[in-house]
Each structure stands twice: as structure tokens, then as C-alpha cells.
Design a protein around this motif. Sequence first.
Motif, mmCIF file in Angstrom:
data_model
loop_
_atom_site.group_PDB
_atom_site.id
_atom_site.type_symbol
_atom_site.label_atom_id
_atom_site.label_comp_id
_atom_site.label_asym_id
_atom_site.label_seq_id
_atom_site.Cartn_x
_atom_site.Cartn_y
_atom_site.Cartn_z
ATOM 1 N N LEU A 17 0.871 -1.183 0.000
ATOM 2 C CA LEU A 17 0.000 0.000 0.000
ATOM 3 C C LEU A 17 0.907 1.233 0.000
ATOM 4 O O LEU A 17 1.722 1.388 -0.873
ATOM 5 N N SER A 18 0.740 2.107 1.024
ATOM 6 C CA SER A 18 1.747 3.167 1.160
ATOM 7 C C SER A 18 2.382 3.024 2.537
ATOM 8 O O SER A 18 1.756 2.492 3.462
ATOM 9 N N PRO A 19 3.642 3.491 2.703
ATOM 10 C CA PRO A 19 4.329 3.261 3.968
ATOM 11 C C PRO A 19 3.551 3.808 5.171
ATOM 12 O O PRO A 19 2.857 4.823 5.051
ATOM 13 N N LEU A 24 -0.911 4.292 10.453
ATOM 14 C CA LEU A 24 -1.673 5.238 9.621
ATOM 15 C C LEU A 24 -3.119 5.357 10.091
ATOM 16 O O LEU A 24 -3.761 6.383 9.885
ATOM 17 N N ILE A 25 -3.629 4.276 10.709
ATOM 18 C CA ILE A 25 -5.026 4.327 11.157
ATOM 19 C C ILE A 25 -5.111 4.547 12.676
ATOM 20 O O ILE A 25 -6.130 4.295 13.293
ATOM 21 N N THR A 26 -4.015 4.993 13.272
ATOM 22 C CA THR A 26 -4.022 5.263 14.719
ATOM 23 C C THR A 26 -4.161 6.768 14.929
ATOM 24 O O THR A 26 -3.342 7.541 14.439
ATOM 25 N N ALA A 73 8.623 -7.758 7.408
ATOM 26 C CA ALA A 73 8.047 -6.789 8.364
ATOM 27 C C ALA A 73 6.610 -6.507 7.934
ATOM 28 O O ALA A 73 6.195 -5.358 7.787
ATOM 29 N N THR A 74 5.868 -7.603 7.724
ATOM 30 C CA THR A 74 4.525 -7.473 7.133
ATOM 31 C C THR A 74 3.429 -7.230 8.160
ATOM 32 O O THR A 74 2.249 -7.125 7.792
ATOM 33 N N GLY A 75 3.774 -7.132 9.439
ATOM 34 C CA GLY A 75 2.818 -6.701 10.451
ATOM 35 C C GLY A 75 1.665 -7.657 10.675
ATOM 36 O O GLY A 75 1.786 -8.866 10.504
ATOM 37 N N THR A 121 8.464 -1.471 19.968
ATOM 38 C CA THR A 121 9.126 -2.772 19.803
ATOM 39 C C THR A 121 9.311 -3.103 18.319
ATOM 40 O O THR A 121 10.270 -3.770 17.942
ATOM 41 N N ALA A 122 8.400 -2.598 17.479
ATOM 42 C CA ALA A 122 8.545 -2.841 16.030
ATOM 43 C C ALA A 122 9.807 -2.150 15.502
ATOM 44 O O ALA A 122 10.585 -2.737 14.754
ATOM 45 N N VAL A 123 10.018 -0.891 15.908
ATOM 46 C CA VAL A 123 11.211 -0.182 15.407
ATOM 47 C C VAL A 123 12.488 -0.811 15.985
ATOM 48 O O VAL A 123 13.503 -0.897 15.294
HETATM 49 C C1 LIG Z 1 -6.069 1.073 16.132
HETATM 50 C C2 LIG Z 1 -4.654 0.839 16.578
HETATM 51 C C3 LIG Z 1 -4.070 1.620 17.556
HETATM 52 C C4 LIG Z 1 -2.737 1.430 17.960
HETATM 53 N N1 LIG Z 1 -2.203 2.252 18.893
HETATM 54 C C5 LIG Z 1 -0.888 2.119 19.223
HETATM 55 C C6 LIG Z 1 -0.271 3.037 20.155
HETATM 56 O O1 LIG Z 1 -0.904 3.968 20.638
HETATM 57 N N2 LIG Z 1 1.036 2.842 20.453
HETATM 58 C C7 LIG Z 1 1.776 1.820 19.933
HETATM 59 O O2 LIG Z 1 2.962 1.726 20.240
HETATM 60 N N3 LIG Z 1 1.216 0.934 19.067
HETATM 61 C C8 LIG Z 1 -0.093 1.059 18.694
HETATM 62 N N4 LIG Z 1 -0.663 0.173 17.826
HETATM 63 C C9 LIG Z 1 0.150 -0.985 17.363
HETATM 64 C C10 LIG Z 1 1.149 -0.559 16.290
HETATM 65 O O3 LIG Z 1 0.469 0.149 15.276
HETATM 66 C C11 LIG Z 1 1.843 -1.804 15.717
HETATM 67 O O4 LIG Z 1 2.472 -2.493 16.757
HETATM 68 C C12 LIG Z 1 2.888 -1.416 14.667
HETATM 69 O O5 LIG Z 1 2.295 -0.698 13.613
HETATM 70 C C13 LIG Z 1 3.572 -2.654 14.114
HETATM 71 O O6 LIG Z 1 4.438 -2.267 13.096
HETATM 72 P P1 LIG Z 1 4.901 -3.284 11.953
HETATM 73 O O7 LIG Z 1 5.825 -2.515 11.082
HETATM 74 O O8 LIG Z 1 5.368 -4.526 12.556
HETATM 75 O O9 LIG Z 1 3.578 -3.681 11.149
HETATM 76 P P2 LIG Z 1 2.440 -2.853 10.429
HETATM 77 O O10 LIG Z 1 2.282 -1.520 11.017
HETATM 78 O O11 LIG Z 1 1.271 -3.774 10.421
HETATM 79 O O12 LIG Z 1 2.987 -2.675 8.928
HETATM 80 C C14 LIG Z 1 3.106 -3.778 8.058
HETATM 81 C C15 LIG Z 1 3.159 -3.281 6.624
HETATM 82 O O13 LIG Z 1 3.412 -4.395 5.758
HETATM 83 C C16 LIG Z 1 2.627 -4.290 4.581
HETATM 84 N N5 LIG Z 1 2.437 -5.637 4.039
HETATM 85 C C17 LIG Z 1 1.745 -6.654 4.608
HETATM 86 N N6 LIG Z 1 1.794 -7.760 3.826
HETATM 87 C C18 LIG Z 1 2.524 -7.429 2.738
HETATM 88 C C19 LIG Z 1 2.924 -8.156 1.574
HETATM 89 N N7 LIG Z 1 2.589 -9.447 1.383
HETATM 90 N N8 LIG Z 1 3.674 -7.507 0.649
HETATM 91 C C20 LIG Z 1 4.034 -6.197 0.830
HETATM 92 N N9 LIG Z 1 3.682 -5.472 1.916
HETATM 93 C C21 LIG Z 1 2.942 -6.069 2.868
HETATM 94 C C22 LIG Z 1 1.336 -3.646 5.077
HETATM 95 O O14 LIG Z 1 0.641 -2.993 4.029
HETATM 96 C C23 LIG Z 1 1.846 -2.664 6.139
HETATM 97 O O15 LIG Z 1 2.106 -1.384 5.608
HETATM 98 C C24 LIG Z 1 -1.971 0.373 17.378
HETATM 99 C C25 LIG Z 1 -2.552 -0.428 16.375
HETATM 100 C C26 LIG Z 1 -3.865 -0.194 15.978
HETATM 101 C C27 LIG Z 1 -4.451 -1.034 14.854
#
Ligand SMILES: Cc1cc2nc3c(=O)[nH]c(=O)nc-3n(C[C@H](O)[C@H](O)[C@H](O)COP(=O)(O)OP(=O)(O)OC[C@H]3O[C@@H](n4cnc5c(N)ncnc54)[C@H](O)[C@@H]3O)c2cc1C
Length: 305
Positions: free
Chosen positions: A35-37, A42-44, A111-113, A288-290
Motif C-alpha cells: 500500500l503506502s508506507p 496510519l489508522i491510529t 516486516a509485514t505486520g 518494539t517494532a522499530v
Molecule cells: C487502532 C490501533 C491503535 C494502535 N495504537 C498504538 C499506540 O498507541 N502505540 C503503539 O505503540 N502501538 C499502537 N498500535 C500498534 C502498532 O500500530 C503496531 O504495533 C505497529 O504498527 C507494528 O508495526 P509493523 O511494522 O510490525 O507492522 P504494520 O504496522 O502492520 O505494517 C506492516 C506493513 O506491511 C505491509 N504488508 C503486509 N503484507 C505485505 C505483503 N505481502 N507484501 C508487501 N507489503 C505487505 C502492510 O501494508 C503494512 O504497511 C496500534 C494499532 C492499531 C491497529
Amino acid sequence: MDKKQLVIIGGGPAGLAAAIYAGRSDLDGMLLEKLSPGGQVLITDRVDNYPGFPEGISGFDLVDKMAAHARKFGIEEKNGEVVSITRQDDSSLKINLAGDEEILTRTIIIATGATHRALGVKGEEELTGRGVSYCATCDGPFFRDQVVAVVGGGDSAVQEAIFLTKFAKKVYVIHRRDELRATKILQKKAMENPLIEFIWDSIVEEIMGSDSVEAVRILNKKSGAKSTLAVQGVFIFVGIQPNTKFLRGFVDMDQGGFIKTDDWMRTSEKGVYAAGDCRLKPLLQIVTAVSDGATAAFAVEHDLS
Ligand SMILES: Cc1cc2nc3c(=O)[nH]c(=O)nc-3n(C[C@H](O)[C@H](O)[C@H](O)COP(=O)(O)OP(=O)(O)OC[C@H]3O[C@@H](n4cnc5c(N)ncnc54)[C@H](O)[C@@H]3O)c2cc1C
């Protein structure tokens, strides 16, 4: 075909931090995002617990800064969805993208979350986008002066219930246990909020409505009593599913699909690392993700040299 030193799959906080560290180490790296970075941030609406921002920061602004930071160190960006990874030889991995494109690389950071889990009840799928939502930040403003239900009892459920009181006139929190899993500070905030009412020991059996949500049917698990609660919105926060389906059988995972790693973020497959919410760990948060992303990029640099 050109071979990269590193491809980072996913541009959430974990992927962006990995990109910053990889870029600063002069690795020939690429950031692949479908999608976009920004990822889930992005939805928080508001991030209150990321170090360095005592007043809090909007999720959008935080990841916008992270993406700008990654670009500053020269990471190549590409838009695309990874559908599978295959091993070519001892030092090459092939990333297969939707649309039959392929990328060769020596190492990969996954890092697909993660994505929010569905309840799996009658009416949920049909009414998604018509009152059923998994994102209060995105959809909360549509429920101004209405009555909504939040399903769940963890941090996300309670945090989003509090957020929804900015718009809704009443927020019911329906939880299957008689106490919350959310952190104490969030619990206190929610309990003190006069617009929030808890419905304990209960599960949602059905979401009802013809064109949009009109009510939820609730079962009290202790008493066995069934009731119908009139609401116009249902926000579901009942757990999280890692985005790792495309890796099944390729790297070791737990039963829930979370990728197992060592302290260096190495997976069971040579040259493949995992960082962020897709990895098996106790705390799924931005901080923890960073941290995972930085460690994974460091490990890649270490292992390549
Ligand atoms: C509503 C909400 C509120 C939150 N509030 C907080 C808060 O206040 N404080 C806090 O610390 N954390 C909060 N979190 C948790 C935090 O957002 C996550 O822990 C963090 O974003 C994890 O980062 P990430 O990079 O591991 O994964 P993600 O943020 O999930 O990013 C993963 C990325 O990978 C991409 N991707 C997935 N599959 C593929 C594929 N097959 N090919 C290419 N790209 C792909 C996705 O599009 C996405 O952009 C919140 C989460 C939500 C949903």
C-alpha cells in the motif's frame, strides 16, 4: 536479474526502522510495500506512548516522519505485494510479487505486520462498512451522537472505546470476561468515562440490520440469558492475525502464524529475518517494532560481512 543485498517486505514502523539502519550502513536495499508506507499506525489517531513525544503525536505524522527519515538514507522504494518467497541457491532468495514480477536478493527482512481478527458471527461480513468496523480512528466520526458497541477487552478495545466517546453519545464495551486485559491506566480512564458502559461475561452472537447495523444479539455466558442491544455501530477489537500466510511452510511459526526468531531476528531460513508485529514476541507496539527493525538490519549487515 540484478541481485539486491537486502529487501525489506512491509513499510510499517518495523520496515521503516530497518530501512533507516540499512540505508545508513550503505546496504543496497529495497523497501517493498503493497500500500503506502505507515502500516497500522496510519489508522491510529493518537500515539501517546512513543518515546520523545510527551504531548503525543498523530499516527500519520509519526510514520510520515519515519518514512522521510528512511528516504533520507537513500532506501529504494517499490510498490508491490509479495505472494511467496523461494530459495534459489545458498546465497539467493527469490521474491515473487503479485503480477508475476520477481526480485532476487541475498537477504530479506519480513516486516509485514498484522491485521485485526474478525468475530466470525452472523451479520459481520454483510454489514462491514455499514456499521461494522475494525478501526475507530477511520470510522468513529461517522457515529456522531449515535450509540455504538465495542467488542473486546484488551488495550485496543479500551483505547478505541475511549476515542469513540468523542463522537458517540454512548459506547457499550462488550467483553467475554468479568475483567479487562487492558493496562490499568486505560482501564481507569474508561471506567471513569460516563459515556462508557461495560457489559461483562458476554459475547456477541449476531450483528443485526438490513442496510446498516441496527442491533447486536448478546449472550451472557454466565447466566445463559440472551438480549438484544440497539446500536448503530459495532467496533471489533478481538485480536490480531500476523500477515504471514504467504510464508507458511517456508519459515518456522507458532500455531497463530507468528514467525519465530532468535534475538538477532533471524528466522529458521538462512538470510531471512523477521521484525515487528509478524514476529512472535510479548509486546506488539511501535516501539518494539522499530527496535526489531533496527536489530534485523544490524544482523543483516553483520551476517553479510
Ligand atoms: C487502532 C490501533 C491503535 C494502535 N495504537 C498504538 C499506540 O498507541 N502505540 C503503539 O505503540 N502501538 C499502537 N498500535 C500498534 C502498532 O500500530 C503496531 O504495533 C505497529 O504498527 C507494528 O508495526 P509493523 O511494522 O510490525 O507492522 P504494520 O504496522 O502492520 O505494517 C506492516 C506493513 O506491511 C505491509 N504488508 C503486509 N503484507 C505485505 C505483503 N505481502 N507484501 C508487501 N507489503 C505487505 C502492510 O501494508 C503494512 O504497511 C496500534 C494499532 C492499531 C491497529
